[in-house]
Design a protein around this motif. Structure first.
Motif, PDB file in Angstrom:
ATOM      1  N   GLU A 253       0.804  -1.216   0.000  1.00  0.00           N
ATOM      2  CA  GLU A 253       0.000   0.000   0.000  1.00  0.00           C
ATOM      3  C   GLU A 253       0.843   1.274   0.000  1.00  0.00           C
ATOM      4  O   GLU A 253       0.307   2.374   0.133  1.00  0.00           O
ATOM      5  CB  GLU A 253      -0.933   0.004   1.219  1.00  0.00           C
ATOM      6  N   LEU A 254       2.155   1.123  -0.169  1.00  0.00           N
ATOM      7  CA  LEU A 254       3.040   2.283  -0.151  1.00  0.00           C
ATOM      8  C   LEU A 254       2.786   3.197  -1.351  1.00  0.00           C
ATOM      9  O   LEU A 254       2.487   2.723  -2.449  1.00  0.00           O
ATOM     10  CB  LEU A 254       4.506   1.837  -0.188  1.00  0.00           C
ATOM     11  N   PRO A 255       2.937   4.521  -1.156  1.00  0.00           N
ATOM     12  CA  PRO A 255       2.791   5.459  -2.280  1.00  0.00           C
ATOM     13  C   PRO A 255       4.035   5.508  -3.163  1.00  0.00           C
ATOM     14  O   PRO A 255       4.079   6.236  -4.142  1.00  0.00           O
ATOM     15  CB  PRO A 255       2.570   6.802  -1.575  1.00  0.00           C
ATOM     16  N   VAL A 256       5.060   4.736  -2.783  1.00  0.00           N
ATOM     17  CA  VAL A 256       6.306   4.680  -3.561  1.00  0.00           C
ATOM     18  C   VAL A 256       6.644   3.228  -3.866  1.00  0.00           C
ATOM     19  O   VAL A 256       6.111   2.309  -3.254  1.00  0.00           O
ATOM     20  CB  VAL A 256       7.482   5.329  -2.774  1.00  0.00           C
ATOM     21  N   GLU A 257       7.546   3.038  -4.832  1.00  0.00           N
ATOM     22  CA  GLU A 257       8.008   1.687  -5.150  1.00  0.00           C
ATOM     23  C   GLU A 257       8.843   1.145  -3.993  1.00  0.00           C
ATOM     24  O   GLU A 257       9.701   1.855  -3.466  1.00  0.00           O
ATOM     25  CB  GLU A 257       8.845   1.702  -6.430  1.00  0.00           C
ATOM     26  N   PRO A 258       8.618  -0.098  -3.579  1.00  0.00           N
ATOM     27  CA  PRO A 258       9.412  -0.671  -2.474  1.00  0.00           C
ATOM     28  C   PRO A 258      10.895  -0.687  -2.818  1.00  0.00           C
ATOM     29  O   PRO A 258      11.278  -1.052  -3.924  1.00  0.00           O
ATOM     30  CB  PRO A 258       8.863  -2.091  -2.345  1.00  0.00           C
ATOM     31  N   SER A 259      11.711  -0.267  -1.878  1.00  0.00           N
ATOM     32  CA  SER A 259      13.158  -0.275  -2.080  1.00  0.00           C
ATOM     33  C   SER A 259      13.735  -1.609  -1.626  1.00  0.00           C
ATOM     34  O   SER A 259      13.064  -2.420  -0.982  1.00  0.00           O
ATOM     35  CB  SER A 259      13.807   0.860  -1.271  1.00  0.00           C
ATOM     36  N   ALA A 260      15.011  -1.816  -1.949  1.00  0.00           N
ATOM     37  CA  ALA A 260      15.684  -3.059  -1.564  1.00  0.00           C
ATOM     38  C   ALA A 260      15.742  -3.212  -0.047  1.00  0.00           C
ATOM     39  O   ALA A 260      15.608  -4.320   0.478  1.00  0.00           O
ATOM     40  CB  ALA A 260      17.090  -3.089  -2.156  1.00  0.00           C
ATOM     41  N   SER A 261      15.927  -2.089   0.668  1.00  0.00           N
ATOM     42  CA  SER A 261      16.010  -2.172   2.135  1.00  0.00           C
ATOM     43  C   SER A 261      14.672  -2.595   2.740  1.00  0.00           C
ATOM     44  O   SER A 261      14.631  -3.338   3.729  1.00  0.00           O
ATOM     45  CB  SER A 261      16.461  -0.832   2.715  1.00  0.00           C
ATOM     46  N   MET A 262      13.560  -2.131   2.152  1.00  0.00           N
ATOM     47  CA  MET A 262      12.235  -2.530   2.647  1.00  0.00           C
ATOM     48  C   MET A 262      12.003  -4.016   2.421  1.00  0.00           C
ATOM     49  O   MET A 262      11.586  -4.744   3.330  1.00  0.00           O
ATOM     50  CB  MET A 262      11.143  -1.737   1.924  1.00  0.00           C
ATOM     51  N   LEU A 263      12.273  -4.456   1.193  1.00  0.00           N
ATOM     52  CA  LEU A 263      12.079  -5.866   0.858  1.00  0.00           C
ATOM     53  C   LEU A 263      13.013  -6.758   1.674  1.00  0.00           C
ATOM     54  O   LEU A 263      12.628  -7.835   2.124  1.00  0.00           O
ATOM     55  CB  LEU A 263      12.328  -6.082  -0.632  1.00  0.00           C
ATOM     56  N   GLY A 264      14.252  -6.265   1.881  1.00  0.00           N
ATOM     57  CA  GLY A 264      15.222  -7.038   2.658  1.00  0.00           C
ATOM     58  C   GLY A 264      14.778  -7.229   4.096  1.00  0.00           C
ATOM     59  O   GLY A 264      14.946  -8.312   4.678  1.00  0.00           O
ATOM     60  N   ALA A 265      14.199  -6.174   4.689  1.00  0.00           N
ATOM     61  CA  ALA A 265      13.713  -6.261   6.070  1.00  0.00           C
ATOM     62  C   ALA A 265      12.598  -7.294   6.177  1.00  0.00           C
ATOM     63  O   ALA A 265      12.562  -8.099   7.127  1.00  0.00           O
ATOM     64  CB  ALA A 265      13.221  -4.894   6.539  1.00  0.00           C
ATOM     65  N   LEU A 266      11.695  -7.284   5.204  1.00  0.00           N
ATOM     66  CA  LEU A 266      10.589  -8.245   5.223  1.00  0.00           C
ATOM     67  C   LEU A 266      11.092  -9.666   4.975  1.00  0.00           C
ATOM     68  O   LEU A 266      10.609 -10.623   5.600  1.00  0.00           O
ATOM     69  CB  LEU A 266       9.545  -7.855   4.174  1.00  0.00           C
ATOM     70  N   LEU A 267      12.067  -9.815   4.080  1.00  0.00           N
ATOM     71  CA  LEU A 267      12.624 -11.144   3.806  1.00  0.00           C
ATOM     72  C   LEU A 267      13.266 -11.739   5.054  1.00  0.00           C
ATOM     73  O   LEU A 267      13.111 -12.932   5.345  1.00  0.00           O
ATOM     74  CB  LEU A 267      13.647 -11.063   2.673  1.00  0.00           C
ATOM     75  N   ASN A 268      13.973 -10.898   5.815  1.00  0.00           N
ATOM     76  CA  ASN A 268      14.579 -11.367   7.067  1.00  0.00           C
ATOM     77  C   ASN A 268      13.503 -11.834   8.039  1.00  0.00           C
ATOM     78  O   ASN A 268      13.664 -12.850   8.729  1.00  0.00           O
ATOM     79  CB  ASN A 268      15.406 -10.249   7.707  1.00  0.00           C
ATOM     80  N   GLY A 269      12.411 -11.070   8.107  1.00  0.00           N
ATOM     81  CA  GLY A 269      11.309 -11.460   8.985  1.00  0.00           C
ATOM     82  C   GLY A 269      10.699 -12.782   8.560  1.00  0.00           C
ATOM     83  O   GLY A 269      10.394 -13.641   9.403  1.00  0.00           O
TER      84      GLY A 269
END
Length: 383
Positions: A253-269
């Motif tokens: 639902e972000l107003p911007v394209e997901p960055s690598a740091s965002m995706l990386g944080a979720l992948l770790n979770g």
């Protein structure tokens, strides 16, 4: 003018055509190349200079720091001192930044003493750099000591941010949030985007999901726009706390394209909580976003391994090799007696490597026979 606009080619052409060059023109070229991250050319101009002043040295040191070459920055500073030049407050801001990034506490203390011994003007930026150095090196009491030395009338959000961030990064979550409350009692100190970034980081370390949500809402409530780092921190907060579905929804639902740091944080979770369903989606997004980043393949491979899908885990490693992506070796450093020792995985060039390995083996053997550790694998995991 040319170099400040990033047109270093035109700047160099004009410089080469000058019939007479003084220290200002030489310094402009060193600074221009340093700001463009072309340290090779900056160093060539630097070495060719007939005379160097403190501005010259400061520009080169700052260039190395901003390019991430922190050890080189400290080496240049030591060379500057050996040639009898006295650093100014601008030089010391860069040097302290290098110490902070390296975690070189003893070296940082020496630099702080240098500032005091040479009675350099304690500008706001220099005081903030000293606090930041101590905080990032884990010397929280030293950071607080400098923080409390700053007169109340000169307090600024930069100082508070350094202290709040230092506490958050070292797990002092409650202390970090308490310091923010103290900051709010001062009318002339207004929180900025970095303040909220530090607070969200503290919440991530402490698993404080509700508090993080309130801080995130406060960003827009105070007339600021969330940065990519704020979004990444919120994903990290949710992912660390195990709220994987909520983090995935937040990401979509972000107003911007997901960055690598965002995706990386979720992948770790996903890896930590065994969520292969979302982890596979996020991992493939990361590989597509950064196809030449070794960590993206390894991260997805680990998610498959956690889920027991060993075939896919091996295939992901094979895909990485097929695409010619090499895994970066692990690297760490430790400061002993003011000297930084760097260790790289599988590298045996350190002069004391034999002694280091002997001591490590001795520690492993000691731990093997501890009653609370049942297997050798557990010993190695703890090391």
């Amino acid at each position: 003018m040319y170099s400040s606009r990033g047109d270093i080619v035109s700047a160099r052409k004009l410089f080469d055509e000058m019939p007479y060059k003084n220290s200002v023109s030489w310094n402009s070229m060193v600074d221009g190349y340093a700001k463009c991250r072309d340290l090779v050319s900056a160093r060539q101009i630097f070495e060719a200079m007939p005379e160097k002043d403190v501005i010259t040295w400061s520009s080169l040191i700052d260039g190395y720091v901003k390019s991430g070459n922190h050890n080189e920055a400290l080496e240049i500073f030591e060379r500057m001192r050996s040639e009898g030049l006295r650093a100014n407050e601008v030089t010391m801001v860069s040097v302290l930044c290098a110490c902070a990034h390296l975690g070189a506490l003893e070296k940082g203390k020496m630099m702080h003493n240098y500032v005091k011994e040479n009675k350099l003007p304690l500008t706001l930026v220099l005081q903030t750099s000293i606090i930041d150095m101590y905080a990032k090196c884990g010397a929280i009491e030293d950071a607080f000591a400098v923080f409390h030395e700053v007169p109340a009338c000169r307090t600024d959000v930069l100082l508070w941010n350094s202290m709040i961030g230092g506490l958050a990064n070292h797990g002092y979550v409650e202390e970090s949030l308490e310091l923010f409350k103290r900051m709010q009692t001062l009318k002339h100190v207004i929180p900025d985007e970095i303040t909220y970034l530090n607070l969200l980081s503290a919440c991530a370390h402490g698993g404080l999901v509700e508090e993080a949500s309130q801080f995130f809402k406060s960003i827009t409530a105070h007339g600021m726009m969330p940065m990519l780092e704020h979004y990444a921190c919120m994903v990290d907060v949710l992912s660390r706390a195990g709220h994987i579905d909520e983090a995935f929804k937040f990401l979509n639902e972000l107003p911007v394209e997901p960055s690598a740091s965002m995706l990386g944080a979720l992948l770790n979770g996903c890896s930590n909580y065994g969520r292969l369903d979302i982890g596979e989606i996020v991992g493939r997004m990361l590989v597509q976003l950064e196809p030449n980043h070794d960590g993206r393949y390894v991260g997805l491979s680990n998610v498959y391994a956690v889920g027991g899908r060993w075939k896919e885990a091996r295939e992901m490693r094979a895909t990485m090799e097929k695409r010619g992506v090499k895994k970066s070796p692990g690297c760490s450093s430790v400061e002993v007696g003011g000297v930084l020792h760097k260790f790289i995985a599988h590298d045996k060039t350190h002069p004391q490597m034999t002694s280091v390995c002997e001591m490590l083996n001795e520690i492993v053997e000691e731990m093997r026979f501890q009653p609370d550790l049942q297997t050798r694998e557990q010993c190695l995991y703890n090391i």
